[in-house]
Design a protein around this motif. Structure first.
Motif, PDB file in Angstrom:
ATOM      1  N   HIS A 147      26.250  93.793  -2.771  1.00 11.70           N
ATOM      2  CA  HIS A 147      26.991  92.640  -2.256  1.00 11.70           C
ATOM      3  C   HIS A 147      26.283  91.324  -2.562  1.00 11.70           C
ATOM      4  O   HIS A 147      26.783  90.260  -2.203  1.00 11.70           O
ATOM      5  N   SER A 148      25.120  91.384  -3.201  1.00 17.61           N
ATOM      6  CA  SER A 148      24.316  90.164  -3.380  1.00 17.61           C
ATOM      7  C   SER A 148      24.655  89.423  -4.667  1.00 17.61           C
ATOM      8  O   SER A 148      25.191  89.992  -5.623  1.00 17.61           O
ATOM      9  N   ASN A 149      24.303  88.141  -4.665  1.00 19.28           N
ATOM     10  CA  ASN A 149      24.494  87.296  -5.840  1.00 19.28           C
ATOM     11  C   ASN A 149      23.177  87.222  -6.620  1.00 19.28           C
ATOM     12  O   ASN A 149      22.212  87.926  -6.322  1.00 19.28           O
ATOM     13  N   GLY A 186      29.048  84.796  -1.398  1.00 19.93           N
ATOM     14  CA  GLY A 186      30.053  84.154  -0.559  1.00 19.93           C
ATOM     15  C   GLY A 186      31.436  84.731  -0.770  1.00 19.93           C
ATOM     16  O   GLY A 186      32.223  84.849   0.172  1.00 19.93           O
ATOM     17  N   GLY A 187      31.745  85.118  -2.002  1.00 19.21           N
ATOM     18  CA  GLY A 187      33.046  85.704  -2.300  1.00 19.21           C
ATOM     19  C   GLY A 187      33.258  87.025  -1.579  1.00 19.21           C
ATOM     20  O   GLY A 187      34.372  87.351  -1.173  1.00 19.21           O
ATOM     21  N   TYR A 188      32.186  87.772  -1.407  1.00 21.56           N
ATOM     22  CA  TYR A 188      32.292  89.036  -0.682  1.00 21.56           C
ATOM     23  C   TYR A 188      32.608  88.770   0.789  1.00 21.56           C
ATOM     24  O   TYR A 188      33.452  89.438   1.379  1.00 21.56           O
ATOM     25  N   ILE A 189      31.939  87.774   1.368  1.00 20.96           N
ATOM     26  CA  ILE A 189      32.191  87.418   2.769  1.00 20.96           C
ATOM     27  C   ILE A 189      33.627  86.908   2.930  1.00 20.96           C
ATOM     28  O   ILE A 189      34.320  87.261   3.887  1.00 20.96           O
ATOM     29  N   PHE A 236      29.483  77.586   4.599  1.00 21.33           N
ATOM     30  CA  PHE A 236      28.466  78.623   4.716  1.00 21.33           C
ATOM     31  C   PHE A 236      27.246  77.988   5.367  1.00 21.33           C
ATOM     32  O   PHE A 236      26.511  77.236   4.749  1.00 21.33           O
ATOM     33  N   LEU A 237      27.040  78.275   6.637  1.00 19.10           N
ATOM     34  CA  LEU A 237      26.014  77.626   7.449  1.00 19.10           C
ATOM     35  C   LEU A 237      24.630  78.222   7.245  1.00 19.10           C
ATOM     36  O   LEU A 237      23.634  77.501   7.258  1.00 19.10           O
ATOM     37  N   ASN A 238      24.563  79.530   7.104  1.00 22.04           N
ATOM     38  CA  ASN A 238      23.291  80.235   6.932  1.00 22.04           C
ATOM     39  C   ASN A 238      23.486  81.361   5.937  1.00 22.04           C
ATOM     40  O   ASN A 238      24.510  82.049   5.972  1.00 22.04           O
ATOM     41  N   CYS A 277      26.919  82.428  10.719  1.00 23.23           N
ATOM     42  CA  CYS A 277      26.976  82.195   9.270  1.00 23.23           C
ATOM     43  C   CYS A 277      28.147  81.311   8.857  1.00 23.23           C
ATOM     44  O   CYS A 277      28.005  80.481   7.977  1.00 23.23           O
ATOM     45  N   ASN A 278      29.301  81.496   9.474  1.00 25.26           N
ATOM     46  CA  ASN A 278      30.425  80.592   9.242  1.00 25.26           C
ATOM     47  C   ASN A 278      31.575  80.895  10.189  1.00 25.26           C
ATOM     48  O   ASN A 278      31.608  81.934  10.831  1.00 25.26           O
ATOM     49  N   SER A 279      32.472  79.938  10.264  1.00 28.74           N
ATOM     50  CA  SER A 279      33.719  80.087  11.008  1.00 28.74           C
ATOM     51  C   SER A 279      34.814  79.503  10.138  1.00 28.74           C
ATOM     52  O   SER A 279      34.565  78.576   9.359  1.00 28.74           O
ATOM     53  N   SER A 280      35.999  80.041  10.270  1.00 29.47           N
ATOM     54  CA  SER A 280      37.110  79.516   9.487  1.00 29.47           C
ATOM     55  C   SER A 280      38.415  79.882  10.167  1.00 29.47           C
ATOM     56  O   SER A 280      38.440  80.668  11.120  1.00 29.47           O
TER      57      SER A 280
END
Length: 181
Positions: free
Chosen positions: A23-25, A32-35, A65-67, A108-111
């Motif tokens: 899952h890593s870049n 980020g695309g995976y998330i 992407f916060l963290n 990590c994020n909200s949307s």
């Protein structure tokens, strides 16, 4: 026909997944695309659970992407319907990660994903109304409504703006843009 109401709790979904090296870049962090893909999945699940119908993604509000998320962390996504229209629902999503060894958690994020319910022919289909049962649910509903109104206002302003007017071109020149047309 009687109007059907459903509680926010009827839409709540939690999804947890261990982050793997696949899952890593290139920088070794989770891509980020995976998330975003996980966020789309949980938005679909939440909206479909609430509406009882197949749902599609209509739009995604800002995703910051916060963290960064590390390989080996446990990522948890929580989602629920915050707002309903006639055929659409705004699903709020919060993403956190946890270091399994230390127990430390980070946001990590909200949307917010706008999902539209579809019938068996692919046409937009009405969804149940939302029953709010806490001040937190009322706050989320009102904030979603404000975002919708702001989006409409922004769209109307864009439609009125004449990008080719001398005034607009001068404004761009003042922003250190070179225009050669």
């Amino acid at each position: 026909m009687e109007t059907k109401f459903k509680k926010v709790s009827a839409s709540k979904i939690t999804l947890s997944e261990l982050m793997l090296p696949s899952h890593s870049n290139f920088s070794g962090k989770i891509h980020g695309g995976y998330i975003l893909s996980l966020m789309d999945q949980i938005a679909f699940a939440s909206a479909s659970k609430f509406s009882g119908k197949y749902c599609v993604t209509a739009s995604v509000d800002t995703v910051d992407f916060l963290n960064p998320i590390e390989v080996g962390e446990l990522v948890t996504l929580k989602a629920s319907v915050n707002y309903v229209g006639r055929t659409s629902m705004v699903v709020g999503i919060r993403v956190t990660s946890q270091n399994i060894q230390t127990g430390k958690e980070k946001h990590c994020n909200s949307s917010y994903f706008t999902m539209v319910a579809k019938d068996e022919f692919g046409n937009s289909s009405e969804v149940p109304r939302l029953e709010l049962s806490s001040l937190e649910e009322i706050r989320r509903y009102c904030e979603a409504h404000k975002r919708i109104l702001a989006k409409k206002e922004h769209k109307e302003l864009e439609e009125k703006l004449d990008y080719s007017s001398e005034e607009a071109l001068q404004m761009l020149r003042e922003m250190n843009v070179r225009i050669k047309i």
